[in-house]
Motif scaffolding. Sequence first.
Motif, PDB file in Angstrom:
ATOM      1  N   ALA A  36       0.612  -1.453  -0.142  1.00  0.00           N
ATOM      2  CA  ALA A  36       0.068  -0.090   0.145  1.00  0.00           C
ATOM      3  C   ALA A  36       1.148   1.140  -0.180  1.00  0.00           C
ATOM      4  CB  ALA A  36      -0.912   0.556   0.945  1.00  0.00           C
ATOM      5  N   ILE A  37       0.916   2.042  -1.016  1.00  0.00           N
ATOM      6  CA  ILE A  37       1.742   2.995  -0.983  1.00  0.00           C
ATOM      7  C   ILE A  37       1.005   4.637  -1.253  1.00  0.00           C
ATOM      8  CG2 ILE A  37       3.844   4.839  -2.995  1.00  0.00           C
ATOM      9  CD1 ILE A  37       4.457   1.522  -3.242  1.00  0.00           C
ATOM     10  N   SER A  38       1.373   5.243  -0.420  1.00  0.00           N
ATOM     11  CA  SER A  38       0.673   6.708  -0.151  1.00  0.00           C
ATOM     12  C   SER A  38       2.480   8.185  -0.861  1.00  0.00           C
ATOM     13  CB  SER A  38       0.816   6.816   1.322  1.00  0.00           C
ATOM     14  OG  SER A  38       0.412   8.468   1.731  1.00  0.00           O
ATOM     15  N   VAL A  39       1.300   8.526  -1.553  1.00  0.00           N
ATOM     16  CA  VAL A  39       2.447   9.488  -2.347  1.00  0.00           C
ATOM     17  C   VAL A  39       2.207  10.933  -2.163  1.00  0.00           C
ATOM     18  CG1 VAL A  39       2.749   7.694  -4.033  1.00  0.00           C
ATOM     19  CG2 VAL A  39       0.703   9.663  -3.802  1.00  0.00           C
ATOM     20  N   GLU A  40       1.320  11.143  -1.481  1.00  0.00           N
ATOM     21  CA  GLU A  40       1.443  12.674  -0.257  1.00  0.00           C
ATOM     22  C   GLU A  40       1.860  13.676   0.235  1.00  0.00           C
ATOM     23  OE1 GLU A  40      -1.241  10.366   1.119  1.00  0.00           O
ATOM     24  OE2 GLU A  40      -1.887  10.133  -0.948  1.00  0.00           O
ATOM     25  N   HIS A  41       3.376  12.758   0.487  1.00  0.00           N
ATOM     26  CA  HIS A  41       4.106  13.115   1.246  1.00  0.00           C
ATOM     27  C   HIS A  41       6.006  13.159  -0.257  1.00  0.00           C
ATOM     28  CE1 HIS A  41       1.818  11.221   4.402  1.00  0.00           C
ATOM     29  NE2 HIS A  41       1.687  13.139   4.765  1.00  0.00           N
ATOM     30  N   GLU A  49       0.082   9.039 -10.384  1.00  0.00           N
ATOM     31  CA  GLU A  49      -0.520   8.242 -10.532  1.00  0.00           C
ATOM     32  C   GLU A  49       0.175   6.760 -11.120  1.00  0.00           C
ATOM     33  OE1 GLU A  49      -4.703   8.038 -11.863  1.00  0.00           O
ATOM     34  OE2 GLU A  49      -5.195   5.573 -11.109  1.00  0.00           O
ATOM     35  N   THR A  50       0.447   6.706 -13.018  1.00  0.00           N
ATOM     36  CA  THR A  50       0.845   5.748 -13.729  1.00  0.00           C
ATOM     37  C   THR A  50       1.869   5.056 -12.903  1.00  0.00           C
ATOM     38  OG1 THR A  50       1.756   7.523 -14.749  1.00  0.00           O
ATOM     39  CG2 THR A  50       0.199   6.370 -16.127  1.00  0.00           C
ATOM     40  N   THR A  51       3.002   6.290 -12.073  1.00  0.00           N
ATOM     41  CA  THR A  51       3.726   6.178 -11.378  1.00  0.00           C
ATOM     42  C   THR A  51       3.707   5.201  -9.990  1.00  0.00           C
ATOM     43  OG1 THR A  51       5.303   8.112 -12.024  1.00  0.00           O
ATOM     44  CG2 THR A  51       6.646   6.920 -10.860  1.00  0.00           C
ATOM     45  N   LYS A  53       1.720   3.282  -9.610  1.00  0.00           N
ATOM     46  CA  LYS A  53       0.779   2.060  -9.672  1.00  0.00           C
ATOM     47  C   LYS A  53       2.095   0.982 -10.338  1.00  0.00           C
ATOM     48  CE  LYS A  53      -3.478   2.878 -11.303  1.00  0.00           C
ATOM     49  NZ  LYS A  53      -4.300   3.251 -12.212  1.00  0.00           N
ATOM     50  N   SER A  54       3.516   1.958 -10.740  1.00  0.00           N
ATOM     51  CA  SER A  54       4.320   1.420 -11.580  1.00  0.00           C
ATOM     52  C   SER A  54       5.625   0.167 -10.758  1.00  0.00           C
ATOM     53  CB  SER A  54       5.119   1.619 -12.595  1.00  0.00           C
ATOM     54  OG  SER A  54       5.760   2.807 -12.393  1.00  0.00           O
ATOM     55  N   LEU A  55       5.293   1.474  -9.143  1.00  0.00           N
ATOM     56  CA  LEU A  55       5.753   1.453  -7.773  1.00  0.00           C
ATOM     57  C   LEU A  55       5.751   0.560  -7.067  1.00  0.00           C
ATOM     58  CD1 LEU A  55       8.731   3.385  -7.090  1.00  0.00           C
ATOM     59  CD2 LEU A  55       6.959   4.663  -6.174  1.00  0.00           C
ATOM     60  N   ALA A  56       4.330   0.319  -7.036  1.00  0.00           N
ATOM     61  CA  ALA A  56       4.090  -0.652  -5.664  1.00  0.00           C
ATOM     62  C   ALA A  56       4.318  -2.289  -6.617  1.00  0.00           C
ATOM     63  CB  ALA A  56       2.983  -0.292  -6.033  1.00  0.00           C
ATOM     64  N   ARG A  57       4.326  -1.479  -7.498  1.00  0.00           N
ATOM     65  CA  ARG A  57       4.129  -3.494  -8.573  1.00  0.00           C
ATOM     66  C   ARG A  57       5.869  -3.822  -8.763  1.00  0.00           C
ATOM     67  NH1 ARG A  57       3.924  -1.933 -14.525  1.00  0.00           N
ATOM     68  NH2 ARG A  57       6.415  -0.986 -14.420  1.00  0.00           N
ATOM     69  N   ASP A  58       6.941  -2.813  -8.656  1.00  0.00           N
ATOM     70  CA  ASP A  58       7.817  -3.287  -9.366  1.00  0.00           C
ATOM     71  C   ASP A  58       8.531  -3.368  -7.813  1.00  0.00           C
ATOM     72  OD1 ASP A  58       7.500  -2.627 -11.940  1.00  0.00           O
ATOM     73  OD2 ASP A  58       8.688  -1.336 -11.513  1.00  0.00           O
ATOM     74  N   TYR A  59       8.072  -2.811  -6.697  1.00  0.00           N
ATOM     75  CA  TYR A  59       8.707  -3.002  -5.222  1.00  0.00           C
ATOM     76  C   TYR A  59       8.294  -4.902  -5.035  1.00  0.00           C
ATOM     77  CZ  TYR A  59      10.093  -1.866  -0.805  1.00  0.00           C
ATOM     78  OH  TYR A  59      10.373  -2.186   0.743  1.00  0.00           O
ATOM     79  N   ALA A  60       7.044  -4.614  -4.953  1.00  0.00           N
ATOM     80  CA  ALA A  60       5.718  -5.947  -4.229  1.00  0.00           C
ATOM     81  C   ALA A  60       7.137  -7.515  -5.038  1.00  0.00           C
ATOM     82  CB  ALA A  60       4.472  -6.691  -5.287  1.00  0.00           C
ATOM     83  N   THR A  61       7.097  -7.073  -7.051  1.00  0.00           N
ATOM     84  CA  THR A  61       8.169  -7.553  -6.693  1.00  0.00           C
ATOM     85  C   THR A  61       9.551  -7.828  -6.597  1.00  0.00           C
ATOM     86  OG1 THR A  61       6.914  -7.490  -9.299  1.00  0.00           O
ATOM     87  CG2 THR A  61       8.296  -8.853  -9.386  1.00  0.00           C
TER      88      THR A  61
END
Lengths: 175, 293
Positions: A36-41, A49-51, A53-61
Amino acid sequence: MRAIFSAVLTLAALAVGAMVFPTPPSVLAASTPSIAISVEHATPREIEETTQKSLARDYATAWQAMTESLDQNRADLISANFIGTASDKLTATIHEQTKAGLHQHITDQGHSVDAVFYSPEGSAIELHDTAHLQIDVMDGSKVVHSENATVHYVVLLTAAENSWKVRVLEAVPGF
Amino acid sequence: MTKGSIEVKVKFGGMMAIALLLMCCFAIATHAAEINVPATVPAGSGLTIPSSGSGSATLYVAGPGTAIKRTVQLGREIRLGADELQNAGRYVVSLDGNTATFFVTAGPVQSIAFLARPSRVPADTPNVITGTAFVFDKYQNLVLQPQPVKFELTANGQTTSRTETTKNGVAFAKLDSSKKQGPAQFVASSGPASVRRVVQEVASDPCSIRMTAVRDKNGILARTDPIHDCAGNPVSDGTIVTFTSTDAKGKSTVDARIRQGIAEAELPASNDATISVASGVVVGNEIQWRGGQ
């Protein structure tokens, strides 16, 4: 008399064994953890938003690859997701584990991630990750340490050709 | 076997069981003794762990870049070498069934990872050069304690500098490009670490364009004066300049590149045409071409 002695001894041994060497939970290490990624800070640049999503995907992998590599002592599993210092240190861990006959079984129970820095030119992102992990340090098939831990990580990812790669992964006492 | 001897044996057996359980409890209590380690250890400084008891036991240490399995003598101090605790992060120590955790923290700044963007920028433009610096210790651990980082941009003998403090191991700055074009040295430094990058500052968009037109054997030759940006830098060769001629037959457009500071184009012959020139958003002068002049 001998039977009573033997039974008591067996029970005592089982009790001690259960306390010192608990059985590791049988969870698939191969599953992708929830991120679960929060980007507000994130500063100084906003994360699109696309970044996100890709961040969450790549970090999970990356976490999936790391847990598998530490469990199976396979350094070849990390190159797709780790780079630089993080890759070197993870490779060293696997090398040392192999030498000592150890491995780590990590059951990843999820990550709460806060993006805190996104470089102005968009090539580096820093995260604060609060990870919930079941960690079993194994000597062969024997558990020598088992804990359910909440671990804080400072993570630096850099943009590669078509994905984010982990460059720094450091556990810290807190944020 | 008499009844009395059976009772004695049962009582003896019970006592043995109690004794064994007490021994087990004692053993568990002994195992439960804590391993005393500090909460944090500086990277590369090593650690001494006191131990109690006697005999040998197996020590396990798991941490970043480290996995140790070693037989140690209980009752003696256990030493983890400086080379075994170089990587910042969380370490788990297990000894004889007891466990403890501690953190290794980064040491002083020894190196910088410096991202300077872009490599080519227009001169005389505010906040166009960005520098991002990540600070590391000598073991490549990210230094999370706040550290000053100096960003310094030197071009044509003029230096602009700014000092920022790292937060979570990173500092960044946005700097203006200098008035004059040329290579700029962009340096980030912290403690003994310093990294240099070169940023090529080039002329920005033309400030104004002035052209003249003359009759040519094939038509009209339109040529600009030397084109400069607003800081007086000659606009880079290769920049596109568009010449347009409009007359009763229609419109003719020629895109020409600046060569050696000027651009020129051959337009179709006409007795009555309006000739204009532009580059990017900058529009130059207009020529009313009448009767071939």
